[in-house]
Write an enzyme that holds these catalytic residues in place. Structure first.
Site, mmCIF file in Angstrom:
data_model
loop_
_atom_site.group_PDB
_atom_site.id
_atom_site.type_symbol
_atom_site.label_atom_id
_atom_site.label_comp_id
_atom_site.label_asym_id
_atom_site.label_seq_id
_atom_site.Cartn_x
_atom_site.Cartn_y
_atom_site.Cartn_z
ATOM 1 N N ASP A 16 0.853 -1.183 0.000
ATOM 2 C CA ASP A 16 0.000 0.000 0.000
ATOM 3 C C ASP A 16 0.893 1.239 0.000
ATOM 4 O O ASP A 16 1.087 1.896 1.022
ATOM 5 C CB ASP A 16 -0.891 -0.025 1.255
ATOM 6 C CG ASP A 16 -2.032 0.977 1.169
ATOM 7 O OD1 ASP A 16 -2.204 1.588 0.105
ATOM 8 O OD2 ASP A 16 -2.743 1.148 2.170
ATOM 9 N N GLU A 95 -6.784 4.834 -8.728
ATOM 10 C CA GLU A 95 -8.034 5.338 -8.150
ATOM 11 C C GLU A 95 -8.774 6.345 -9.035
ATOM 12 O O GLU A 95 -8.164 7.240 -9.633
ATOM 13 C CB GLU A 95 -7.691 6.004 -6.813
ATOM 14 C CG GLU A 95 -8.879 6.360 -5.965
ATOM 15 C CD GLU A 95 -8.434 6.747 -4.561
ATOM 16 O OE1 GLU A 95 -8.736 7.876 -4.153
ATOM 17 O OE2 GLU A 95 -7.794 5.917 -3.882
ATOM 18 N N LYS A 131 -9.812 1.598 -8.968
ATOM 19 C CA LYS A 131 -10.271 1.683 -7.579
ATOM 20 C C LYS A 131 -11.421 2.688 -7.483
ATOM 21 O O LYS A 131 -11.276 3.851 -7.858
ATOM 22 C CB LYS A 131 -9.104 2.081 -6.672
ATOM 23 C CG LYS A 131 -9.374 1.848 -5.221
ATOM 24 C CD LYS A 131 -8.115 1.586 -4.405
ATOM 25 C CE LYS A 131 -7.221 2.779 -4.254
ATOM 26 N NZ LYS A 131 -6.312 2.660 -3.112
ATOM 27 N N THR A 155 -13.349 0.152 -2.994
ATOM 28 C CA THR A 155 -12.709 0.588 -1.769
ATOM 29 C C THR A 155 -13.707 1.290 -0.845
ATOM 30 O O THR A 155 -14.893 1.374 -1.155
ATOM 31 C CB THR A 155 -11.508 1.502 -2.119
ATOM 32 O OG1 THR A 155 -10.778 1.793 -0.933
ATOM 33 C CG2 THR A 155 -11.957 2.801 -2.762
ATOM 34 N N PHE A 177 -12.056 -1.903 5.059
ATOM 35 C CA PHE A 177 -11.101 -1.098 5.828
ATOM 36 C C PHE A 177 -11.086 -1.506 7.302
ATOM 37 O O PHE A 177 -11.821 -0.960 8.126
ATOM 38 C CB PHE A 177 -11.455 0.383 5.684
ATOM 39 C CG PHE A 177 -10.888 1.028 4.440
ATOM 40 C CD1 PHE A 177 -10.583 0.282 3.321
ATOM 41 C CD2 PHE A 177 -10.649 2.391 4.402
ATOM 42 C CE1 PHE A 177 -10.060 0.868 2.180
ATOM 43 C CE2 PHE A 177 -10.127 2.996 3.265
ATOM 44 C CZ PHE A 177 -9.832 2.239 2.157
#
Length: 324
Positions: A16, A95, A131, A155, A177
């Site tokens: 990440d 993203e 994403k 996400t 998450f």
């Protein structure tokens, strides 16, 4: 054997970070980026050549400073992603802007554009995950993109409703998450630490994983947003885990064997009944989860704030080029 080597037996490890040197060091299968990570990476001397190339690409297209800044960001995502793919054997997540979280057509357009930029650089769409925030609108965009062979990473996922809708849409993978779920419940409990075996973030991912495996969904589960090593180890066996360089370092520096916690063979014991959600039932079910409702809204705001920092940086870069 290190904990990282042991973990890799059960789980695909994803870095990440936008720092390509960190990816080199830890040798993950995949990597994931976001505006905040790219903003910080762009400040590093090692990546100034990528920043310069993104400025050149954006400036060559002309238009207002705002239009060129938007182009700069798209090109920088793709340039960093392409560099990362020279290091990792698998995929990179790129993203879509958080400002498009409630805009299905806007998300579709941005995803298709990013994929076309990757393909112009010779990168196959099979190696890129787009994403997208796990809103109803984002999930519908992902459903359509998957049918076009554009694979998606959903996400900001906090609720079981989001997970069910993503599976029904056939998305490639989801990123629940863990750490942010933990944070919410810890705050609700007056700031008192939650025992490791009662971690609500770990419990949420475990439930989703078991549901997916029990009912044969192809969507993969990638636990994300970890606060400590214990959360990572308690999800050993998850399809993927995306881990910060700091925690990857700890895993690599610690000797030991990781015990598998999630397994398709034990998922059959899941007590969840299979659900089929309409928009109405999705919105109601998600709304009933106070933690998920708050964390999704907060997450979109935070991702958008991070994107605005990147936009300001982009404007400064194209303005500098215009003066030169």
């Amino acid at each position: 054997m290190t904990l990282l080597e042991s973990l890799k037996k059960y789980t695909t490890v994803v870095a990440d970070t936008g720092d390509i040197e960190a990816i080199h060091r830890h040798r993950p299968q995949d990597a994931t980026t976001n505006p905040s990570l790219l903003y910080h990476a762009a400040q590093m001397p090692a990546y100034q050549h990528l920043v310069k190339e993104a400025v050149e690409e954006a400036s060559s297209l002309g238009g207002s400073h705002e239009e060129m800044a938007a182009e700069f960001i798209d090109h920088m995502f793709v340039l960093f992603g392409s560099e990362i793919l020279k290091v990792v054997p698998g995929r990179v997540s790129t993203e879509v802007a958080a400002s498009l979280s409630f805009d299905t057509p806007g998300t579709l357009a941005k995803a298709r554009k990013l994929i076309s930029l990757y393909e112009k650089r010779g990168v196959s769409r099979q190696r890129v995950l787009i994403k997208i925030a796990s809103t109803w609108e984002g999930i519908q965009a992902a459903d359509e993109l998957e049918q076009e062979g554009i694979h998606c990473n959903l996400t900001l996922l906090f609720s079981f409703a989001q997970a069910v809708a993503c599976a029904e849409a056939g998305v490639t993978l989801i990123s629940p998450f863990v750490g942010r779920i933990y944070d919410w419940y810890k705050k609700e409990g007056g700031g008192k630490a939650i025992p490791d075996d009662q971690d609500p973030g770990v419990a949420s991912v475990t439930r989703i994983y078991n549901y997916y495996k029990k009912y044969g969904y192809k969507t993969q589960v990638m636990g994300a947003s970890f606060r400590n090593l214990n959360q990572v180890l308690r999800l050993a066996g998850s399809d993927l885990l995306t881990i910060s360089p700091e925690l990857l370092e700890q895993l690599e520096q610690t000797e030991g064997a990781v015990e598998r916690k999630l397994d398709p063979s034990t998922a059959k014991a899941s007590k969840d009944v299979q659900l089929h959600l309409t928009e109405k039932t999705f919105r109601w079910m998600h709304n009933e989860d106070a933690m998920a409702t708050e964390k999704l809204a907060e997450g979109i705001r935070k991702f958008n704030s991070d994107a605005q920092h990147l936009e300001e940086y982009a404007l400064s870069q194209v303005a500098k080029k215009a003066v030169a």
